[in-house]
Design an enzyme around this catalytic site. Sequence first.
Site, short mmCIF file in Angstrom:
data_model
loop_
_atom_site.label_atom_id
_atom_site.label_comp_id
_atom_site.label_asym_id
_atom_site.label_seq_id
_atom_site.Cartn_x
_atom_site.Cartn_y
_atom_site.Cartn_z
N SER A 1 6.64 -0.60 10.32
CA SER A 1 5.27 -0.51 9.80
C SER A 1 5.09 0.88 9.21
O SER A 1 5.64 1.86 9.75
CB SER A 1 4.27 -0.72 10.94
N HIS B 1 9.78 -3.20 3.59
CA HIS B 1 9.42 -3.46 2.19
C HIS B 1 10.67 -3.76 1.37
O HIS B 1 10.65 -4.61 0.49
CB HIS B 1 8.71 -2.24 1.59
N MET C 1 0.85 -1.19 0.00
CA MET C 1 0.00 0.00 0.00
C MET C 1 0.89 1.24 0.00
O MET C 1 0.47 2.33 0.42
CB MET C 1 -0.94 -0.01 1.20
O1 PAF Z 1 -0.11 -5.81 3.61
C1 PAF Z 1 -0.52 -4.89 2.89
O2 PAF Z 1 0.15 -3.87 2.68
C2 PAF Z 1 -1.90 -5.01 2.26
O3 PAF Z 1 -2.80 -5.66 3.10
C3 PAF Z 1 -1.87 -5.69 0.87
C4 PAF Z 1 -1.38 -7.12 0.97
C5 PAF Z 1 -0.96 -4.89 -0.05
C6 PAF Z 1 -3.27 -5.71 0.26
O4 PAF Z 1 -3.78 -4.42 0.10
#
Ligand code: PAF
Length: 289
Positions: free
Chosen positions: A185, A37, A30
């Site tokens: 997060s 990430h 997102m």
């Molecule tokens: O973990 C996330 O960032 C979201 O839940 C995802 C998997 C991208 C789905 O919108």
Amino acid sequence: MDLTVAADRAALDKARDELGPGRIALVPTMGALHEGHRSLLRLAREHADHVVVSVFVNPLQFGPNEDFSRYPRTFDADLRVCEEEGVAVVFAPSAEDMYLPDRQVQVSAGGMGGVVEGAFRPGHFDGVLTVVLKLFNLVRPDVAVFGQKDAQQLALIRRMVADLDVPVSIVGAPTVREPDGLALSSRNRYLSEADRRTALALSRALRAGAARAGAARAEIAGPAGILDAARAVLEEAARFDPPLLLDYLILADPATFAPVADDHRGEAILAVAAKVGTTRLIDNMVLTL
Ligand code: PAF
């Protein structure tokens, strides 16, 4: 190869065709990309020739009183992260491109989607699974990478892939933490300094539970002893300023998210969710009992 940004599904199809032969890994996000990430992107590169990242703040997975409108949107910085990590395509559709205005059908996360995190966020996992399945259908990856930090989400995605015969391999990536233990997060950006001090109790509680589990192998503590050790840390943090407001603490079966039985042996997930100030945080640790 240069990074291609695909803003709609037609552009995604074109970019996908231009990738050439080789395995494709999808990392759904997102946005508001952070070091956690980056670790998913690096893992994706180990599993495939081309990495596709989706950046989409999925309205379907936010409840009416949740943080959809204030969720951090940092697209330019996200693109720089993707470029640095050798991503081939960023798919960043609009909500209008993702969802038909008269859409009717969505994925149900079933009973497992209504427990633990799902009990506090009704409909959340239906929204997650719906967008993830759509992303799988649009990107058609060989492999998809998700963080273990969202442990129930990861377990449900594995369940969906098995139950619906989705032809993709799912890879789970370990949680990345700050040196002081705070799990990374996108929502950590909401934390004030005081919030952050209180928030550290989540990982401290998990470590206390893990320490008790370690001791339990020699003695016998069992799930109740592990939960007591973690709860003691959370109860102390409930007296901090700002206080930690606990939503749940559970020792769950990693495949079903049902609470483990007293005689459970093998892996179990110690999972916690709490509010600190205006921010809701989750964290978990996999223990071996
Ligand atoms: O973990 C996330 O960032 C979201 O839940 C995802 C998997 C991208 C789905 O919108």
